[in-house]
Write a protein that holds these residues in place. Structure first.
Motif, PDB file in Angstrom:
ATOM      1  N   CYS A   6      34.826  51.332  47.483  1.00  0.00           N
ATOM      2  CA  CYS A   6      35.047  49.903  47.223  1.00  0.00           C
ATOM      3  C   CYS A   6      36.374  49.774  46.481  1.00  0.00           C
ATOM      4  O   CYS A   6      36.604  50.484  45.506  1.00  0.00           O
ATOM      5  CB  CYS A   6      33.905  49.338  46.386  1.00  0.00           C
ATOM      6  N   ASN A   8      37.262  47.779  44.473  1.00  0.00           N
ATOM      7  CA  ASN A   8      37.035  47.298  43.114  1.00  0.00           C
ATOM      8  C   ASN A   8      36.249  48.295  42.273  1.00  0.00           C
ATOM      9  O   ASN A   8      36.578  48.539  41.123  1.00  0.00           O
ATOM     10  CB  ASN A   8      36.297  45.956  43.174  1.00  0.00           C
ATOM     11  N   CYS A   9      35.200  48.882  42.829  1.00  0.00           N
ATOM     12  CA  CYS A   9      34.290  49.744  42.064  1.00  0.00           C
ATOM     13  C   CYS A   9      34.594  51.231  42.233  1.00  0.00           C
ATOM     14  O   CYS A   9      34.046  52.047  41.496  1.00  0.00           O
ATOM     15  CB  CYS A   9      32.841  49.526  42.495  1.00  0.00           C
TER      16      CYS A   9
HETATM   17 ZN   LIG Z   1      32.433  46.958  44.457  1.00  0.00          ZN
END
Ligand SMILES: [Zn+2]
Lengths: 94, 948
Positions: A6, A8-9
């Motif tokens: 991801c 973001n993660c």
């Molecule tokens: Zn994420």
């Protein structure tokens, strides 16, 4: 289970995300023909090789993003959030 | 008769601990450390059961985890591997596949079976005529293998664990141990997984020096911090080294599934000794060299009195030494290296009696030991993409190459002295640790924030291991006679020949047709012999025939372990304790536990229609939407128009998926200039949240909308009935005058002393009703206040069933009940809500084309002409007098208000006009008639009650 990066993660188990399938541009609903719309709805290239697809970080940050996956090897690359830079398009490879 | 040997040095028994158990009802005694099979053997019994199809008596073949012949019933647990499961005091052990007893098996005796059970019998024998299938099933069930399942057995406790080791080592033999130690010493966290009860592999039944070496290795592994899992199996390797481990030795649980994300995987699965195929090879008393070595050295069991040994390798030679030491006389050593062969074995029903050699000699014996070579269990490598290649010189398959993060070592990749194997293992462990460091770095770099300083990636270690030798070995698969290839599936080499002759001559086809290699040992003992026999049948080489691809699981895993704990999440509203205390009958709606009724749903309906009722509707999905572009979002997702909704207004809307199918519905209120509260169906709450996020993030990223799910943040209570206004007025200062607060409006204010409550006037039940949304901390108190304040008004709670009846009386459809996955929006009959003049909304083109074609079913209200009959939901609607299905009943109830049955139905367009008579097929086969109504609402079609 794939490890999906991801944007973001970071890398997360694919089970933490939802798979939204092969990426497809949405035709203009006012002008499209039934063929164009149903191609968008149902027809997938399903190549043996690199594929741009949509994932949703449903148990994490809840971001939708696109990523390239090699359907034969499971290799993943070039995850991007929509809007962060020009989106990958179908068939595009690096 | 006891076959127990005097205590030996390397045995795993504790002879001070005698364990009593029963075998087919007979009381026997074994020792702590025995397997069930070794204890039975030690007591002089050597037949463990009968084979699956031919019901031939079977003795132990390998006496390890893979033994196909020692599957037994233990207490009420069927299919226990007796050669693996440790004996416990009090076990009641019995043979499987025997009726009426192990000694006298009727199915074998009457010869009935053989005729049926040729290759592919599943596909042939029972094909025709189809009408006889119930009879065939009955016969097949009688012959089905396996023990007895006691349906009253309590659920065992199973568990799961997630692990993140740097290195997983599959296999605890010398190479695996050495790799684990080296990786741990290089700084990796290491899990070592061994499916037997002890690590050490073949060192355990080897010489004194071997055993001492094993002890040293185990100590070194412990010192290095290796986590050693015995009686555990790596059952699968999946993408990115997602490793499934079945752990059977965890205290307190039957089995635990470990899901490990390893940075590198080392496969050190060793080799598995192949059985030899010849006539009589499944007689009790025929076993592999490893079997006798384990029986004698680990369990102190004498496997026979007079042995013939067919030996092609050092394992056979070692078995001869062990047998002599155990006092077994060696009747003959058949030296395969000099070209000597056996042809067949003869025996009584229960034991091998003589062996026939290819020179015609007949040797008396009660034990025939074969040492004819090795199978490389490359399963885990297969799962990583490796396709092993056959080496005729070494008479076995070798790995051809797996991904960089999967490394093989030990007997799987070659031969050598113990020192060679340990060195190869050490180099592999070091390489695995080095690569794990790089993988860890990459994961960290991928997780780091863009602003973080990421150190440069360490060098990726190249594979510079010295390969192991491959020792030559004769190719020994089948004698000149036919015998059993797959013991668990009872498939003979003759079966394979005939299947090949029938055209199933590709190895993958042959496997599926004959079921060879598909039993509990997953081909570990059978695959190479199957391939070799097929190669003979085709007159080709094994390399040309190739092998099957081993797929997960490496060894069977229980469904309990896959399921884990029974842990289904349940959601409840904060009012649930009150519901329970007041005798609510619960119903599970999606994940929500809700009151279905409080004793009498019909009475709840009548009270609501006459007085006032309250229902807990907290599970309604609720989304708080804020931002300047919310109205555009609503216009995009709902089929109707939203740009002009005034502040204080509430509107109903339908959402479609992009294929035009109804996705959800609900009301949304405009609370402020840029602030809305949306409700969804209870089951759609999560879906619609995701749906909105998807549109906002991917298709309309420039729109400014914040979405916050508040389903459980707000407790929702619907107050319905002619006295609802009076009741609510006692709890709030909000002006409830119909002119100040008309139907389909929303107000915010204080209710029961709680600020910031949202109240809207809507009418799902068809009554004057107010739905209040209060912060959930005040939900229960507000509910109790409503009941207390409304006592004189006759207020009563009502449950989901009463609500469903009332909504049906009003003709409101429910998404997913009256619509299904094929119901496009026009099916609802709510054409005025489908605004084709809007530029865009989800599903617009499909809805437009559906409306243009007019070719779609439609929801209508209908009433059975005999109002006492309630047709079942999903009852078919037929063209009169035919079996042509033209629709179905989607909802049906007895209406307490109208005192007759009422329905919603989906029917073909031509049956939709008011007054049309429908023919409904009931489940019991009767046909009744029903009449299509003018309005969806069976009750108060003008809506006077709810607008009042
Ligand atoms: Zn994420």
């Amino acid at each position: 289970m794939l490890l999906v990066p991801c944007p973001n993660c970071g890398p997360r188990n694919a089970g933490d995300l939802s798979y939204n399938g092969e990426s497809h541009a949405r035709p203009d609903p006012k002008t499209c023909t039934p063929e164009e719309w149903r191609t968008y709805l149902y027809l997938r290239d399903n190549p043996s090789g690199w594929l741009v697809e949509n994932w949703y970080c449903s148990s994490g940050c809840r971001k939708h993003f696109k990523i390239e996956r090699h359907t034969l090897t499971g290799e993943l690359r070039s995850a991007i959030l929509p809007g962060s830079k020009p989106g990958l398009t179908k068939g595009e490879t690096k | 008769m006891s076959n127990r040997l005097p205590a030996g040095e390397g045995e795993v028994l504790d002879r001070t601990q005698a364990l009593s158990f029963t075998w087919n009802g007979k009381k026997l005694v074994g020792f702590e450390g025995d397997t069930i099979a070794s204890a039975i053997m030690a007591n002089g019994h050597h037949v463990f059961g009968r084979s699956m199809k031919y019901h031939r008596p079977r003795g132990g073949l390998t006496f390890d985890f893979w033994d196909p012949n020692t599957t037994v019933q233990v207490d009420n647990e069927p299919n226990v591997r007796a050669s693996h499961r440790k004996l416990k005091a009090g076990m009641q052990v019995s043979a499987q596949n025997v009726w009426p007893s192990l000694k006298y098996d009727i199915k074998a005796a009457n010869g009935l079976v053989g005729r049926f059970l040729t290759a592919g019998f599943y596909y042939k024998t029972f094909m025709k005529p189809a009408a006889l299938w119930p009879k065939y099933e009955h016969i097949l069930a009688k012959f089905a293998p396996g023990g007895e399942v006691d349906l009253d057995t309590p659920h065992g406790r199973y568990d799961k664990r997630y692990a993140h080791p740097d290195v997983v080592v599959a296999g605890g033999g010398p190479a695996g141990l050495s790799a684990a130690i080296a990786a741990a010493e290089a700084g990796s966290s290491v899990m070592l997984v061994e499916h037997e009860h002890h690590v050490g592999g073949h060192l355990l039944w080897g010489s004194e020096a071997d055993r001492a070496r094993a002890t040293d290795l185990v100590a070194a592994a412990a010192a290095a911090g290796v986590e050693i899992l015995t009686n555990s199996t790596v059952t699968g390797r999946y993408e990115d080294n997602w490793i499934a481990i079945s752990q059977r030795n965890h205290p307190g649980v039957v089995e635990r599934l470990i899901k490990a994300r390893a940075k590198t995987l080392v496969v050190a699965a060793g080799t598995i000794e192949r059985p030899y195929v010849f006539k009589g090879n499944d007689l009790p008393g025929v076993m592999t060299s490893g079997a006798v070595r384990r029986l004698i050295n680990l369990y102190g069991v004498k496997p026979g009195t007079q042995a013939v040994v067919l030996s092609a390798n050092e394992s056979g030679d070692a078995a001869i030494d062990d047998l002599r030491r155990a006092g077994v006389s060696i009747a003959r050593v058949v030296d395969a290296l000099t070209g000597e062969r056996i042809v067949a074995a003869n025996g009584s029903k229960t034991r091998v009696k003589e062996v026939i050699l290819d020179d015609g000699a007949k040797i008396k014996c009660d034990l025939l030991v074969t040492a004819v070579g090795w199978t490389t269990p490359t399963s885990l490598l297969n799962m990583a993409g490796d396709r092993p290649v056959y080496d005729a010189n070494a008479a076995r398959f070798f790995p051809a190459g797996a991904p960089d993060n999967v490394l093989a070592t030990g007997g799987m990749v070659g031969d050598g002295s113990i020192e060679d194997l340990l060195e190869h293992g050490r180099a592999t462990g070091e390489l695995a640790a080095g690569r794990a460091v790089v993988v860890a770095h990459r994961l960290q770099a991928a997780t780091a924030r863009a602003t973080a300083v990421v150190s440069p990636e360490p060098n990726y270690p190249a594979d510079e291991r010295t390969p192991l030798d491959r020792w030559p070995h004769p190719e020994l698969f089948r004698a000149s006679t036919h015998g059993i290839v797959d013991y668990s599936e009872d498939v003979s080499s003759k079966d394979l020949y005939s299947a090949a002759a029938e055209g199933f001559d590709s190895v993958e086809l042959l496997k599926r047709f004959t079921t060879a290699t598909m039993g509990p040992s997953q081909g570990k003992l059978e695959t190479v012999n199957t391939v070799a026999v097929l190669a003979q049948a085709r007159g080709e080489s094994i390399a040309d025939v190739g092998t099957t691809v081993w797929r997960p699981p490496y060894a069977p895993i229980s469904l309990g372990a896959l399921a884990g704990r029974i842990n289904e999440p349940k959601r409840v509203s904060v009012i649930q304790p009150w519901h329970e205390a007041n005798d609510a009958t619960p119903i599970l709606a999606g994940q929500w536990v809700r009151p279905d009724h409080y004793g009498d749903a019909a009475a709840e309906v009548r009270n609501t229609r006459e007085n006032v009722g309250i229902i807990d509707v907290t599970p309604l999905g609720k989304l708080d939407l804020q931002g300047p572009d919310v109205s555009k979002l609503l216009s995009l997702l709902y089929t109707n128009k939203w740009m002009q909704l005034p502040i204080g207004g509430v509107r109903y809307g339908i959402m479609c998926a992009e294929d035009g199918v109804v996705l959800d519905d609900g009301v949304t209120a405009r609370l402020g200039e840029d602030h809305y509260l949306m409700t969804t169906t209870s089951s759609g709450a999560g879906t619609i949240w995701n749906w909105i996020e998807m549109w906002l993030q991917t298709e309309r990223p420039d729109w400014q909308v914040h979405v916050m799910p508040v389903t459980t943040g707000l407790t929702s209570i619907n107050i319905a009935g002619p006295k609802s206004r009076e009741l609510l007025s006692r709890l709030t200062e909000i002006d409830l005058d119909p002119k100040a607060f008309p139907y389909m409006n929303v107000r915010q204010g204080t209710i029961a002393g709680v600020d910031d409550c949202v109240t809207w006037r809507i009418g799902f039940t068809g009554e004057l009703s107010y739905e209040i949304h209060v912060p959930s901390g005040h939900g229960l108190a507000t509910w109790e206040r409503l009941l207390a304040e409304g006592k004189d008004l006759g207020v009563k709670p009502f449950g989901l069933e009463a609500q469903r009846i009332m909504r049906l009386e009003k003709g409101h459809f429910i998404v997913g009940q009256d619509t299904d996955g094929l119901s496009k929006a026009p099916v609802t009959g709510l054409d005025p809500l489908l605004k084709l003049d809007k530029d865009d909304w989800a599903g617009l083109p499909e809805v437009k084309w559906t409306l243009e074609s007019g070719d779609h079913p439609i929801i209508v209200a209908c009433q059975p002409d005999d109002g006492s009959i309630v047709p079942e939901e999903a009852a078919q609607i037929l063209r009169a007098g035919t079996s042509e299905i033209v629709g179905r009943i989607t909802s049906s109830r007895m209406s307490p208000t109208l005192d007759r049955s009422i329905c919603l139905a989906q029917v073909a367009k031509e049956f939709a006009a008011a007054g049309t008579s429908l023919e409904v097929l009931l489940v019991d086969g009767h046909r009744i008639t029903a009449t299509v109504m003018e309005h969806h609402a069976h009750f108060d079609p003008e809506g006077e009650r709810l607008r009042g």
